[in-house]
Each structure stands twice: as C-alpha cells, then as structure tokens.
Scaffold this motif. Structure first.
Motif, PDB file in Angstrom:
ATOM      1  N   HIS A   2       0.819   6.977  -6.375  1.00  0.00           N
ATOM      2  CA  HIS A   2      -0.374   7.806  -6.537  1.00  0.00           C
ATOM      3  C   HIS A   2      -0.073   9.280  -6.234  1.00  0.00           C
ATOM      4  O   HIS A   2      -0.668  10.187  -6.819  1.00  0.00           O
ATOM      5  CB  HIS A   2      -1.484   7.270  -5.626  1.00  0.00           C
ATOM      6  CG  HIS A   2      -2.768   8.024  -5.696  1.00  0.00           C
ATOM      7  ND1 HIS A   2      -3.382   8.359  -6.887  1.00  0.00           N
ATOM      8  CD2 HIS A   2      -3.563   8.523  -4.716  1.00  0.00           C
ATOM      9  CE1 HIS A   2      -4.489   9.033  -6.632  1.00  0.00           C
ATOM     10  NE2 HIS A   2      -4.614   9.152  -5.321  1.00  0.00           N
ATOM     11  N   CYS A   3       0.859   9.519  -5.318  1.00  0.00           N
ATOM     12  CA  CYS A   3       1.214  10.893  -4.933  1.00  0.00           C
ATOM     13  C   CYS A   3       1.835  11.670  -6.093  1.00  0.00           C
ATOM     14  O   CYS A   3       1.896  12.906  -6.044  1.00  0.00           O
ATOM     15  CB  CYS A   3       2.180  10.891  -3.754  1.00  0.00           C
ATOM     16  SG  CYS A   3       1.357  10.672  -2.173  1.00  0.00           S
TER      17      CYS A   3
ATOM     18  N   THR B 126      -0.678   7.908   5.335  1.00  0.00           N
ATOM     19  CA  THR B 126      -1.930   7.252   4.953  1.00  0.00           C
ATOM     20  C   THR B 126      -1.627   6.181   3.906  1.00  0.00           C
ATOM     21  O   THR B 126      -0.754   6.349   3.058  1.00  0.00           O
ATOM     22  CB  THR B 126      -2.941   8.250   4.365  1.00  0.00           C
ATOM     23  OG1 THR B 126      -2.413   8.766   3.142  1.00  0.00           O
ATOM     24  CG2 THR B 126      -3.200   9.408   5.307  1.00  0.00           C
ATOM     25  N   LEU B 127      -2.373   5.065   3.974  1.00  0.00           N
ATOM     26  CA  LEU B 127      -2.081   3.955   3.063  1.00  0.00           C
ATOM     27  C   LEU B 127      -3.200   3.659   2.082  1.00  0.00           C
ATOM     28  O   LEU B 127      -3.006   2.891   1.142  1.00  0.00           O
ATOM     29  CB  LEU B 127      -1.783   2.682   3.875  1.00  0.00           C
ATOM     30  CG  LEU B 127      -0.449   2.691   4.635  1.00  0.00           C
ATOM     31  CD1 LEU B 127      -0.281   1.389   5.389  1.00  0.00           C
ATOM     32  CD2 LEU B 127       0.721   2.907   3.686  1.00  0.00           C
ATOM     33  N   ASN B 128      -4.380   4.221   2.329  1.00  0.00           N
ATOM     34  CA  ASN B 128      -5.441   3.911   1.357  1.00  0.00           C
ATOM     35  C   ASN B 128      -6.293   5.134   1.063  1.00  0.00           C
ATOM     36  O   ASN B 128      -7.480   5.024   0.843  1.00  0.00           O
ATOM     37  CB  ASN B 128      -6.298   2.735   1.837  1.00  0.00           C
ATOM     38  CG  ASN B 128      -6.940   3.003   3.180  1.00  0.00           C
ATOM     39  OD1 ASN B 128      -6.702   4.048   3.785  1.00  0.00           O
ATOM     40  ND2 ASN B 128      -7.748   2.068   3.659  1.00  0.00           N
ATOM     41  N   ARG B 129      -5.669   6.280   1.085  1.00  0.00           N
ATOM     42  CA  ARG B 129      -6.424   7.494   0.772  1.00  0.00           C
ATOM     43  C   ARG B 129      -6.250   7.850  -0.691  1.00  0.00           C
ATOM     44  O   ARG B 129      -5.159   7.781  -1.222  1.00  0.00           O
ATOM     45  CB  ARG B 129      -5.952   8.651   1.653  1.00  0.00           C
ATOM     46  CG  ARG B 129      -6.805   8.776   2.870  1.00  0.00           C
ATOM     47  CD  ARG B 129      -7.571  10.029   3.068  1.00  0.00           C
ATOM     48  NE  ARG B 129      -6.821  11.235   3.100  1.00  0.00           N
ATOM     49  CZ  ARG B 129      -6.507  11.898   4.208  1.00  0.00           C
ATOM     50  NH1 ARG B 129      -6.796  11.414   5.389  1.00  0.00           N
ATOM     51  NH2 ARG B 129      -5.894  13.040   4.141  1.00  0.00           N
ATOM     52  N   GLU B 130      -7.350   8.279  -1.274  1.00  0.00           N
ATOM     53  CA  GLU B 130      -7.366   8.583  -2.707  1.00  0.00           C
ATOM     54  C   GLU B 130      -7.174  10.072  -2.968  1.00  0.00           C
ATOM     55  O   GLU B 130      -6.286  10.487  -3.691  1.00  0.00           O
ATOM     56  CB  GLU B 130      -8.730   8.174  -3.277  1.00  0.00           C
ATOM     57  CG  GLU B 130      -8.654   7.177  -4.383  1.00  0.00           C
ATOM     58  CD  GLU B 130     -10.050   6.824  -4.895  1.00  0.00           C
ATOM     59  OE1 GLU B 130     -10.138   5.860  -5.656  1.00  0.00           O
ATOM     60  OE2 GLU B 130     -11.052   7.511  -4.547  1.00  0.00           O
TER      61      GLU B 130
ATOM     62  N   ARG C 150       0.824  -1.209   0.000  1.00  0.00           N
ATOM     63  CA  ARG C 150       0.000   0.000   0.000  1.00  0.00           C
ATOM     64  C   ARG C 150       0.860   1.261   0.000  1.00  0.00           C
ATOM     65  O   ARG C 150       0.472   2.279  -0.582  1.00  0.00           O
ATOM     66  CB  ARG C 150      -0.956  -0.005   1.203  1.00  0.00           C
ATOM     67  CG  ARG C 150      -2.058  -1.039   1.028  1.00  0.00           C
ATOM     68  CD  ARG C 150      -3.132  -0.928   2.104  1.00  0.00           C
ATOM     69  NE  ARG C 150      -4.271  -1.782   1.745  1.00  0.00           N
ATOM     70  CZ  ARG C 150      -5.387  -1.878   2.444  1.00  0.00           C
ATOM     71  NH1 ARG C 150      -5.523  -1.178   3.558  1.00  0.00           N
ATOM     72  NH2 ARG C 150      -6.358  -2.667   2.051  1.00  0.00           N
TER      73      ARG C 150
ATOM     74  N   PRO D 253      -3.627  11.733  -0.170  1.00  0.00           N
ATOM     75  CA  PRO D 253      -2.715  10.962   0.669  1.00  0.00           C
ATOM     76  C   PRO D 253      -1.720  11.895   1.342  1.00  0.00           C
ATOM     77  O   PRO D 253      -1.352  12.917   0.768  1.00  0.00           O
ATOM     78  CB  PRO D 253      -1.995  10.038  -0.326  1.00  0.00           C
ATOM     79  CG  PRO D 253      -2.476  10.366  -1.668  1.00  0.00           C
ATOM     80  CD  PRO D 253      -3.429  11.512  -1.600  1.00  0.00           C
TER      81      PRO D 253
ATOM     82  N   THR E 131       0.720   4.110  -2.729  1.00  0.00           N
ATOM     83  CA  THR E 131       0.434   5.480  -2.290  1.00  0.00           C
ATOM     84  C   THR E 131       1.469   6.450  -2.855  1.00  0.00           C
ATOM     85  O   THR E 131       1.121   7.529  -3.354  1.00  0.00           O
ATOM     86  CB  THR E 131       0.411   5.558  -0.744  1.00  0.00           C
ATOM     87  OG1 THR E 131      -0.658   4.748  -0.264  1.00  0.00           O
ATOM     88  CG2 THR E 131       0.199   6.982  -0.270  1.00  0.00           C
TER      89      THR E 131
END
Lengths: 437, 142
Positions: free
Chosen positions: A34-35, A291-295, A27, A298, A31
């Motif tokens: 995703h960042c 945070t590990l699962n924030r869309e 995760r 994060p 993350t």
C-alpha cells in the motif's frame, strides 16, 4: 458485546504468539504494498531497491529504512499520504514550533480502527457500556481528546467531553453525572484532587470513580500509586502519539505490569538509538513502530524517540501482545511536561530575542508537590541596578515563553558567567523529576 | 552632587557574598555602607566605599556582574523626623525614590537614595538648601 468477557476483541486479543505473527506478516506485506501509493515511500523504496515482494518474513522488516519525524516535516503537508486526499476525513497536526509542523491524515476507516483500539484499552481495564467516562484532556489538535472520545463512545460508555481545566466544573460533573472513569494527564489528576480537598469533596464517599486512564506525560510508579491512594481508584498507564493516531497504541491491563502494545495494529521494535540494531528483551532502547492497518498514512519503522524495554510477550491476563515498560526518557532532547512536547530550541529562540540577555541558559525540570515545573535560568547580559526593570524583563520573558510553549515556566535571571559551561556542547536541560530518579 | 555606588547583581546562593567581599578585601577598599535587596531569585548588593572606581574595576576583573550608579547622599542631623522631612521634600517635588538606605557616620545620619530624575533632584536639593556629601569627603569622614 459480552459484558462478562474480559476481551472486547477476543479474535485479536486472545491470539497466540504464532497467530499474531502470522497476522502481522500478512498485514506488513499489505502495508508495504500500500505504501507504493505514497510519493514519499515510493521514492524511498526506489532509492534502496526495495520491492514489496522482498518482505517474506517478519525479520525482513529490517530491510525497510527507518522513518523519522524529520521525514514527516520534509513531506509537509501531504507528501506521505497513501490515498488521495478526497478519501481523508481528518487531519491532526503538531504545533510545528521547531520547524514545519507534522501532519497526520486519517480516512474514515482509520478513525474507526482508532476508536476500536481505544475502546479495547478501556474495556481491558473494566469499562463497560454502563460506565460514565469523563475525558478531562485537551481537545482540538491534541489527540488525547478526540481519541478517547470516540473510543469511549465506541465502547458504549456515556462519554463527557469535559476537556482540560476548570476544576470546579469537573468536580461538579463527576458528582452530578456519576462519573466512573476519567482520562487526564497525571499532573491534572493531582490538581483535581487538591481542589476536591479544598471543596470538602471526598472522592471515595462522594464520587463513583473507579478507573483512571493517565498518560501523555512521564510519570513514575510512585506517582501512580499516590494517585490511586488519593482517589481510591485504579490508574492505568496509557501510551499514544499523534503519529500513530494518538491514544490506543499501548495500555496497561489489570496486571499493571507494563503496557500491552497492540500487535495486530503495530509491529514493535526496540533498537539501540546509536547503532539502530535491535536490543535484547529487557534492555532499554528506542521504540520503533510500524503501522499495520492504516490507510491514509501508513508509517514504516517510525522512530518514536521514546526509550523503553520489553518486559514480556505473555501475560497472566491472557493477552500475548508485547508488554513494554513505561517510557524511560527520550533519545532526543524533547521534553514532555504536563503533556506538552517542548524542545529546548523553542526556549532558546525566545531568549535570544532579548538583547538584555546573554546566550547561556539552563532549563531545569522538577517535581514540586506532585506538580511538574520548568525553571529557565538565563544569564543577564547587562546589569544596570534597576530592580523594576529586571522584574519587567522577567515578566516579559515569561509571557513570551508561554506564547511559545503553552506553559508558564519559572524564569530566573542570573549574573553573567554563573551558569555551567561544559566543554563543547552546553548542558541545557537538567531533568530532576521524580519519574526519572 | 551625587556619589558613586557599586551595585552588584548576585545569585541567591551561599558563597556569592564572600566572593564579592574577598575581592574588595584584596583591593584594600573600605566599605562605608552596604545593603542587600533580595528577591526569591536574586539579590542586588549595593555598596558605598572608599574607592568605587577601583572596586568596580576589581570586581569586573573577578567576573562579578556589577555597575556604578549615581546616588544622592544627604547629611541629616541624627534627630527623630529628619528623614521624614527630607523625603517629604522630594515627594512634594514629584520625584520618585527607587530605593533608600541610611547609616550613621560621625554622629550624622546619612541618607543614600536613587531617584528617577537626577536633574530635578539636584535642583530640589539646591532650592531647599539640603546638606549633601560629595565623594571626596566620604573617606575622610569614615
């Protein structure tokens, strides 16, 4: 849902340490990748030459720079977002009285995950769909309102958004609806009990209360015990912060020996606030969360400024999610009083608007009969033997402070030259509350 | 027509009174009358003394927050009802008294008070022929 199961999410709650860490690494990598969609993090990664593929182990998290509240202010309002705004469905914001406000964005998935986390906490302390959950905390921007609302509903409990205040109505609800669980800040629970006594309501005899979730303001073990004795309930410590959604970040299990921080949601680090190096388990340091699962937003290695320590990574309850001690204070000068975050600079700003006042002041926090109070002592610049004027001045200071910090402090005018002046940095805050004794 | 009173802003804390009194002692100032108005948070200590200017200066030098106020000092016969009669005159004239205290000096009742309108008070004292004390007279009376 298995009523008899101790776990709402056994697939996450009952993981071994190894399984948890494996999940965390996956995760974390996702993350960080995703960042790259966040203008802020993209620029920061470029600045320090970090690439998502550099994260090969959990220890590699230390390659990532810390994120601070100032970063949130600097990127106000949307500079941190990792998704287009059209994908966001909720915005929470701090009051922003110390500069730019901070904004936290959520996608629908974020809200779902948040509700899941809070539901897991409440399930852990015994709530089931046949419970009646009364949420006696502020709503609106304060995340304790909507956070517990959605969490309790997700769990399936009958949820009453009673909000804070109006104690008589709260007590009527508790009796009429058969409320079994309440969430509130600890000082408000004490207040409720006082009113129950005045009204001749015996919580053990006249209510079905069994569980309390208390949080959002510092409280001691003694305070918790007193609340449990007063109401004949179990009171569990809740930790949340708006930057991490709100409630649901950490919660005590029935062992009441530290708060489980959900490691499928967050990576927890405890660091020395000066050197920013990790401290060994058991030693007090600053809590840093990733945070590990924030869309939508994060946050990587966010410095919470809360001080705590690791109590353990296993627990007789069967959950191997890290256990942290109740918060021991702050590494900055922020005060948390009755659930409200206050910085001394906010008080100073108001005091300096009065030309009748000198520049020296002292803020003292005390616990009086279970209520946490703030006293602001401030030196009078010019005294002209007019008592009525002094009273009016005091009243006006109180009023303007209330507008600023949303709480009414005691205001005490003192003669010029009587407050302690230390060498260099003046001591502005003295915290005498029981929690820090 | 008014006399000088020292008003001191003091903390409600032990040791503050003695600090004030020691300054006056060292300055060799004679206290003729004094009163403390207290609230939960602070007090106002008001003093009529033999040398208000000197007292004020020395208190300031000692870092004590104080001010000089102009107050009236009426001289009344020491008989029942005299204070009531005097205050009634001001009341009828529509003058507010913000504080008042009294003491006996050489067998005479002395009424110290502050008003919200000194000019009107002066005219009222004059018009009613009330006896008042002037500052130079105070030390000789004591």
């Amino acid at each position: 849902m298995d009523y008899k199961s101790e776990y709402l999410h056994p697939q996450y709650e009952a993981l071994s340490r190894e399984e948890l860490q494996k999940l965390q690494l996956e995760r974390l990598q996702a993350t960080v990748q995703h960042c790259m969609n966040s203008p802020f993090y993209k620029a920061r990664f470029e600045q320090c030459g970090l690439k998502p593929e550099d994260i090969q182990s959990l220890d590699d998290i230390r390659k990532i720079p810390f994120t601070t509240k100032q970063d949130l202010r600097d990127t106000y309002p949307f500079g941190m977002a990792s998704v287009p705004l059209t994908k966001c469905v909720r915005l929470h914001s701090s009051s922003g009285t110390t500069g730019n406000p901070t904004v936290i964005l959520h996608t629908q998935k974020d809200l779902d995950e948040w509700a899941n986390a809070v539901a897991r906490c409440l399930w852990m302390v015994g709530l089931r769909p046949d419970d009646v959950f009364q949420n006696s905390s502020g709503y609106g921007m304060f995340t304790g309102g909507l956070g517990f609302q959605y969490g309790a509903e997700r769990l399936g409990a009958l949820t009453v958004p009673a909000a804070a205040g109006n104690s008589l109505r709260q007590i009527k609800f508790i009796k009429d609806f058969g409320t079994t669980a309440i969430h509130a800040v600890p000082s408000y629970v004490t207040r409720l009990y006082e009113v129950m006594q005045q009204e001749g309501v015996d919580p053990r005899r006249d209510t079905k209360l069994k569980v309390l979730a208390i949080g959002a303001e510092p409280h001691s073990e003694e305070q918790r015990k007193r609340i449990e004795d007063m109401l004949g309930v179990k009171a569990y410590n809740s930790f949340g912060m708006s930057e991490m959604c709100g409630p649901g970040v950490g919660f005590e299990c029935k062992e009441q020996n530290g708060l489980h921080f959900w490691e499928d949601y967050y990576i927890v680090e405890i660091v020395d606030p000066e050197t920013l190096e990790p401290v060994p388990d058991g030693e007090i340091g600053e809590l840093v969360l990733t945070t590990l699962n924030r869309e939508a937003m994060p946050l990587l290695r966010y410095r919470t400024r809360d001080l705590t320590r690791v109590l353990g990574r296993t627990c007789p309850c069967g959950r191997n999610h890290i256990r942290l001690d109740r918060m021991k204070g702050r590494s900055d000068d922020m005060m948390v009083l009755r659930g409200v975050n206050i910085f001394p600079i906010q008080i100073e700003k108001i005091l300096m608007q009065f030309e009748e006042l000198a520049s020296n002041y002292l803020i003292t926090l005390t616990t009086d009969d279970d209520n946490d109070n703030m006293t602001v002592e401030v030196e009078l610049e010019k005294f002209d033997d007019d008592y009525a004027k002094l009273q009016k001045l005091e009243k006006e200071i109180r009023r303007r402070l209330k507008d600023e910090i949303l709480l009414t402090p005691f205001v005490k005018l003192v003669p010029k030259g009587t407050l302690p002046v230390s060498e260099g940095k003046a001591v502005r805050v003295v915290d005498k509350r029981k929690v820090y004794q | 027509m008014t006399i000088h009173q020292i008003s001191i802003f003091i903390e409600n804390r032990s040791g503050t009174m003695i600090k004030v009194l020691n300054v006056l002692k060292q300055a060799d100032v004679d206290i003729i009358a004094s009163t403390v108005a207290d609230t939960a948070e602070y007090g106002i200590y008001r003093i009529i003394c033999s040398d208000p200017k000197k007292a004020h200066e020395q208190l300031k030098n000692a870092g004590i927050q104080c001010t000089i106020s102009d107050v009236f000092a009426l001289e009344l016969d020491n008989l029942p009802g005299k204070a009531a009669d005097a205050v009634a005159i001001f009341s009828e004239a529509g003058i507010s008294i913000s504080y008042l205290y009294s003491f006996l000096l050489n067998g005479k009742g002395i009424l110290i008070f502050r008003t919200d309108d000194n000019e009107k008070a002066k005219a009222t004292i004059k018009a009613n022929g009330l006896k008042y004390i002037t500052e130079p007279k105070l030390p000789t009376m004591a």
